[in-house]
Each structure stands twice: as structure tokens, then as C-alpha cells.
Design an enzyme around this catalytic site. Structure first.
Site, PDB file in Angstrom:
ATOM      1  N   ARG A 113      -2.655   7.237   1.672  1.00 22.14           N
ATOM      2  CA  ARG A 113      -4.102   7.184   1.857  1.00 22.14           C
ATOM      3  C   ARG A 113      -4.424   7.400   3.344  1.00 22.14           C
ATOM      4  O   ARG A 113      -4.361   6.457   4.144  1.00 22.14           O
ATOM      5  CB  ARG A 113      -4.647   5.837   1.394  1.00 22.14           C
ATOM      6  CG  ARG A 113      -6.149   5.859   1.138  1.00 22.14           C
ATOM      7  CD  ARG A 113      -6.693   4.451   0.882  1.00 22.14           C
ATOM      8  NE  ARG A 113      -6.085   3.766  -0.227  1.00 22.14           N
ATOM      9  CZ  ARG A 113      -6.537   3.778  -1.478  1.00 22.14           C
ATOM     10  NH1 ARG A 113      -7.610   4.484  -1.772  1.00 22.14           N
ATOM     11  NH2 ARG A 113      -5.915   3.097  -2.427  1.00 22.14           N
ATOM     12  N   ASP A 129       5.124   3.558   2.227  1.00 18.65           N
ATOM     13  CA  ASP A 129       5.943   4.045   1.113  1.00 18.65           C
ATOM     14  C   ASP A 129       5.604   5.522   0.906  1.00 18.65           C
ATOM     15  O   ASP A 129       4.923   6.136   1.732  1.00 18.65           O
ATOM     16  CB  ASP A 129       5.643   3.203  -0.132  1.00 18.65           C
ATOM     17  CG  ASP A 129       6.765   3.245  -1.162  1.00 18.65           C
ATOM     18  OD1 ASP A 129       7.708   4.029  -0.992  1.00 18.65           O
ATOM     19  OD2 ASP A 129       6.696   2.485  -2.140  1.00 18.65           O
ATOM     20  N   HIS A 160       7.823  -2.029  -3.085  1.00 14.68           N
ATOM     21  CA  HIS A 160       7.414  -1.905  -1.688  1.00 14.68           C
ATOM     22  C   HIS A 160       7.038  -3.265  -1.101  1.00 14.68           C
ATOM     23  O   HIS A 160       7.447  -3.617   0.012  1.00 14.68           O
ATOM     24  CB  HIS A 160       6.228  -0.934  -1.586  1.00 14.68           C
ATOM     25  CG  HIS A 160       5.823  -0.634  -0.177  1.00 14.68           C
ATOM     26  ND1 HIS A 160       4.649   0.035   0.126  1.00 14.68           N
ATOM     27  CD2 HIS A 160       6.397  -0.918   1.018  1.00 14.68           C
ATOM     28  CE1 HIS A 160       4.548   0.157   1.430  1.00 14.68           C
ATOM     29  NE2 HIS A 160       5.583  -0.421   2.005  1.00 14.68           N
ATOM     30  N   ASP A 209      -4.170  -0.673   2.243  1.00 18.82           N
ATOM     31  CA  ASP A 209      -4.721   0.406   3.064  1.00 18.82           C
ATOM     32  C   ASP A 209      -6.169   0.756   2.747  1.00 18.82           C
ATOM     33  O   ASP A 209      -6.755   1.621   3.403  1.00 18.82           O
ATOM     34  CB  ASP A 209      -3.858   1.660   2.942  1.00 18.82           C
ATOM     35  CG  ASP A 209      -3.606   2.068   1.494  1.00 18.82           C
ATOM     36  OD1 ASP A 209      -4.238   1.478   0.589  1.00 18.82           O
ATOM     37  OD2 ASP A 209      -2.773   2.972   1.253  1.00 18.82           O
ATOM     38  N   ASP A 210      -6.757   0.089   1.759  1.00 17.51           N
ATOM     39  CA  ASP A 210      -8.161   0.363   1.412  1.00 17.51           C
ATOM     40  C   ASP A 210      -9.050  -0.853   1.707  1.00 17.51           C
ATOM     41  O   ASP A 210     -10.100  -1.018   1.086  1.00 17.51           O
ATOM     42  CB  ASP A 210      -8.285   0.755  -0.056  1.00 17.51           C
ATOM     43  CG  ASP A 210      -7.767  -0.325  -1.006  1.00 17.51           C
ATOM     44  OD1 ASP A 210      -7.158  -1.301  -0.504  1.00 17.51           O
ATOM     45  OD2 ASP A 210      -7.964  -0.204  -2.230  1.00 17.51           O
ATOM     46  N   ASP A 258       1.142  -9.338  -8.434  1.00 24.01           N
ATOM     47  CA  ASP A 258       0.010 -10.250  -8.270  1.00 24.01           C
ATOM     48  C   ASP A 258      -0.206 -11.112  -9.515  1.00 24.01           C
ATOM     49  O   ASP A 258      -0.445 -12.328  -9.405  1.00 24.01           O
ATOM     50  CB  ASP A 258      -1.275  -9.495  -7.897  1.00 24.01           C
ATOM     51  CG  ASP A 258      -1.555  -8.312  -8.805  1.00 24.01           C
ATOM     52  OD1 ASP A 258      -0.668  -7.940  -9.606  1.00 24.01           O
ATOM     53  OD2 ASP A 258      -2.671  -7.752  -8.714  1.00 24.01           O
ATOM     54  N   SER A 282      -4.727   1.530  -9.901  1.00 21.38           N
ATOM     55  CA  SER A 282      -5.523   0.877 -10.951  1.00 21.38           C
ATOM     56  C   SER A 282      -6.584   1.792 -11.547  1.00 21.38           C
ATOM     57  O   SER A 282      -7.331   1.385 -12.429  1.00 21.38           O
ATOM     58  CB  SER A 282      -6.200  -0.373 -10.389  1.00 21.38           C
ATOM     59  OG  SER A 282      -7.133  -0.017  -9.386  1.00 21.38           O
TER      60      SER A 282
END
Length: 514
Positions: free
Chosen positions: A162, A189, A236, A258-259, A337, A368
């Protein structure tokens, strides 16, 4: 040789001879302790020698530094007169480098000498007795160093492919108060994704960039083939956590993806709650995220308000090395998670989470496939007011204090029997096309400045909770039996500018029994 050259050459020889003379006089000819003397006499002698040696070394260091500076001056004059490529210039450069090397040797030799209160007799180590003041000072220094190390919180940014991770990094760097206290480690990654690598190039001197090395295809069952990305993410995460805790040797860690963008008081929030996380064994994480943190479901005038929650929120969360030691041996191959939310991992422990989120996500697309993004995630309010948490007493979040205070508020709230009744009480009849005819309030703001009665709405089953959640425009799903944001089964939101608690039945004894 021309006359000016000869003068400079002789000057160089004199300067370097002086360096060697001082070196031989004060270092190689100093008397060694007599190994036959008693330990007490050795200690007294060594302390006296230490002070004398320190004085002589200071004098010698000043002399050598002066000579080096003089040599630098001569070098500059030679360069200006004869050019930087002359043989004399090169000789003088070598002499100056040699002088600096001698100075470094002096520091090294001095550091290797037994210090005050410590001597060596033959091969035996003799520890001298320090004064009480010295012991106190040394002890205090060690404690401060340990406290300083323990207060460092590394920031781990998980990135794949990203390039817009720069949005995340820009906010982290903007609001970070100290690079030393909050070092940023970016773990990538996806095999050196070119566009992401190029986007990250301007940031390389501001962070530690590590790469997940295992690019082998993960073997998954055919039934899970559509979840292949979740396996890669879990691999990762496990690798990156191990790198930060066990190779870079940090004790505390905040994970962001990263978002994610962070709030102005993101670092203040985590550094202030870290002591609670370390001291309260009933806590196992601190999260920046409120799953029900839409602008119309929070108190905008309470950015300082924090909660305990039985639900693991993620999306910007802090853990300690001790927790990772516990989790590492059984780290899952996928869905890390949800695995964290299982009772066998949670062990009845809670997380801290805020009323107003300290993170927001701009990740519309990802593994997702944008689940919940258009209907929920993009409406989560990011806090924009700096809260000085470090000046506040946060001990109200320790279990005993919190349970007493929180349950007292819930018990004193006015009971309502349905969402329709709640709407009448709060006068929140809204037009629109929202769920169950109670209106779409996602664009509206709410606060509880005008303090009024608080309400509670009891649910008797998971199905009833989901019906209420849809009507109130909050998250309706359960993970390992726990509703999002719940504590002891209670979900706290704002509705119609009033505090509302969705509560389980009074006989609630655990999430498996709802």
C-alpha cells in the site's frame, strides 16, 4: 626542498614528537599496583592513582587536541599555498590522523583502568566499598536508566503493498514527541513491492525498515482458499512481533497497520496508559479504537473519557513483551485478531479503550474486501483535541475502582423497555431511512453537554442485542461471545445526546451464557 616547505615539515615533526613524548610519559611509564600489598592499601593507592591519572589525562588530552588543531591550521595553509595534492599535505593528513588515533587510544586505555572503589590484584577481583552517597547515586542512576528503557514504546507499522502508507507515517512523524521514546519500525511483507518501496524512500532515515523474508506460498485447506490473505497477515504479524521484542529488544509496542491515521494525542494516550498496563494484571492491552465511535454515538465533549472493555479492539493497540512471551508459542496460522479474542487467550483480562478513537482507517480495500468500511468504519470519529493524559489520575481504570464506579452508573440509569421507548425519552425522533424506522443518524453529531438522565436497555439474548444494535446504528456482531466494546456484557453509547447502556440480564455470569 623550498624553504617554506621545509619549515612546515619540521613543524609537523616537532608536533608529532611531542605527542609521542606525552604518550610515553603518562601512559606507558605509570606505576602499576604492587600485587603483594594488602587489599586495603591497594584500594587506597588505586584511588589516589586514579585521581592523579585523571588529572594528567585531562592535561594530555588538552595538549594533544591543541596540537591537532595547530596541525589542522598548518594543513590548511599548505593546501592554500601548494594545493591539496602535494606530498607534504598527504603526509600531514596522515600525521593528524595518527594524533587523533593516539587520543582515541588514551580514552580506551583510561576506560580499561580499574575505576574508583575497584582494583585487580593478580587475577583476583577486589571490590572496594563505596560510600553511602556513592551507592545511593549509582543506585538512583541505574533505576533512572531502567525506567527510561521501560518507558520507550516502539511503533510497529505493518505494511504490504500500500503506497499510501505515507499517510500513516506522516501523521506518526508529525505528532511524535520524541524519536528516542517512540522509535518507528516499519515491517514490510509482499516481497519488496516496487511502488511501496519507492513511496517509502524519503522516510528511510526516520525509521527502521525491516522485511519479512519468507515468501513461500502458504498451504491452506481448499475450504480456506479465499482466506489466503489472512494466513499471510498472521505469519507477518508473528514474525514482526518477534523481531521487535526479541531481536530489537523493545519492551513495549504499539501496532498500527498501513491504512491507519493517528490523532494528535495518540502518543500521549499510550505513554500515559502504559503504567496501568504494566501494573494491573487484569489488563492485557490498550487500544486506540472505539468500535462504536461514530460521531453521533459518542460524547464529543468527553475526549478524556476512557473505558475498560472485554472485547479486543485492535486498530492501533499496545502490548508488552511479557504478553508476547505468553502468546508466541501458540501464535495462530490465520485470523490472529479473532484468535486473540478467544477466552483461552484473553483469560478474563480487559483492554483500555477511549470514548473517541485515537485512530481512523482509510483502508477501503484490503484483505477484508472493505467489510464494514462503507457502512461503518469510515464514519468513526478521529479525536482532534489534545488531551494531557499524563497530568491526569488514571487509576480509576484499575479493576476494583472501575467496577465499582461503572456499575454504579449503570445501576442508577433509568430502565427503558424498548428502542421505541428510548426514542420517546430522548426526543430523538429522526426523519430518514435508517434501520427500523429510527432514522439514519450517521451524519449527525452528539454530545451530552446538557447533562440529563442516563438510560439502560436490557437484552436477554444475542438475537435481541443484534436487533437493538441495528436500531441504534452500532456494531451488532459478537466475537467469542463478546459484543464489541462490551465490559461485563455492557455496551455504552450515546443516543439522542444521552448516555445509554445496553445491558445483559441481571443474572449475567459470562459471555457464554447470554
Amino acid at each position: 626542498m623550498r624553504r617554506p616547505f621545509r619549515q612546515y615539515y619540521y613543524l609537523v615533526i616537532i608536533l608529532c614528537s611531542g605527542i609521542l613524548f606525552y604518550y610515553a610519559l603518562f601512559i606507558h611509564n605509570r606505576a602499576l599496583p604492587n600485587p603483594d600489598d594488602s587489599k586495603v592499601t591497594l584500594l587506597h593507592q588505586q584511588n589516589s592513582n586514579y585521581k592523579e591519572l585523571s588529572r594528567k589525562l585531562d592535561s594530555l588530552e588538552r595538549e594533544i587536541e591543541s596540537q591537532v588543531q595547530d596541525s589542522n591550521g598548518v594543513l590548511q595553509r599548505i593546501k592554500s599555498k601548494f594545493g591539496s595534492n602535494s606530498s607534504l599535505a598527504h603526509k600531514l593528513i596522515d600525521k593528524v590522523k595518527g594524533a587523533r588515533k593516539k587520543l582515541d587510544h588514551l580514552h580506551h586505555d583510561f576506560d580499561d583502568e580499574p575505576h574508583l572503589g575497584e582494583v585487580h590484584s593478580g587475577g583476583e577481583h577486589v571490590q572496594g566499598k563505596l560510600s553511602h552517597d556513592e551507592e545511593d547515586e549509582n543506585g538512583a542512576h541505574e533505576v533512572l536508566e531502567e525506567q527510561s528503557r521501560e518507558s520507550v514504546i516502539a511503533i510497529l507499522v505493518i505494511v504490504c503493498n500500500r503506497p499510501t502508507v505515507t499517510r500513516c507515517l506522516d501523521k506518526l512523524l508529525k505528532y511524535r514527541s520524541s524519536p528516542t521514546k517512540f522509535p518507528i519500525i516499519l515491517s514490510q511483507d509482499c516481497g519488496h513491492h516496487p511502488k511501496t518501496i519507492e513511496a517509502l524512500r524519503p522516510y528511510e532515515d526516520k525509521l527502521i525498515h525491516i522485511f519479512q523474508p519468507n515468501m513461500e506460498e502458504i498451504q491452506v485447506e481448499p475450504a480456506h482458499s479465499q482466506f489466503f490473505g489472512y494466513y499471510k497477515i498472521s505469519r507477518h504479524y508473528g514474525w514482526a512481533l518477534n523481531q521487535v521484542f526479541n531481536h530489537l529488544n523493545y519492551s513495549n509496542l504499539i501496532i498500527v497497520e498501513d491504512d491507519i491515521e493517528v490523532a494528535p494525542d495518540f502518543f500521549e494516550y499510550f505513554s500515559s496508559t502504559l503504567p496501568l498496563l504494566k501494573e494491573d494484571p487484569t489488563l492485557w492491552c490498550v487500544s486506540a479504537w472505539n468500535d462504536n465511535g461514530k460521531e453521533n454515538r459518542i460524547d464529543l465533549n468527553a475526549p478524556e473519557l476512557l473505558y475498560r472493555t472485554d472485547f479486543f479492539p485492535g486498530l492501533g493497540w499496545m502490548l508488552t513483551k511479557e504478553l508476547f512471551k505468553e502468546l508466541r508459542p501458540k501464535w495462530p496460522p490465520a485470523f490472529w485478531d479473532d484468535w486473540m479474542r478467544e477466552p483461552v487467550q484473553r483469560k478474563g483480562r480487559a483492554c483500555i479503550r477511549p470514548e473517541i478513537s485515537r485512530t481512523s482507517t482509510f483502508g477501503k480495500l484490503g484483505v477484508s474486501k472493505g467489510t464494514y468500511y462503507q457502512t461503518h468504519l469510515k464514519f468513526i470519529k478521529l479525536n482532534d483535541k489534545f488531551v494531557p493524559f499524563s497530568t491526569m489520575d488514571l487509576t480509576y481504570l484499575t479493576k476494583d475502582k472501575y467496577d465499582e464506579s461503572f456499575l454504579a452508573k449503570v445501576n442508577s440509569a433509568q430502565q427503558v423497555g424498548s428502542v421505541a421507548e428510548l426514542v420517546r425519552y430522548t426526543q430523538n425522533v429522526e426523519s430518514g431511512h435508517g434501520a427500523l424506522d429510527y432514522g439514519d443518524t450517521r451524519g449527525q453529531k452528539s454530545d451530552t453537554t446538557n447533562k440529563g438522565p442516563e438510560y439502560k436497555l436490557q437484552y436477554k439474548s444475542n438475537v435481541e442485542f443484534r436487533n437493538y444494535a441495528r436500531a441504534l446504528d452500532i456494531m451488532e456482531d459478537f466475537k467469542a461471545g463478546v459484543p464489541r466494546t462490551a465490559y461485563r456484557g455492557i455496551v455504552s453509547i450515546v443516543f439522542g445526546n444521552r448516555r445509554v447502556y445496553l445491558t445483559p440480564s441481571p443474572t449475567f455470569s459470562g459471555y457464554n451464557n447470554i
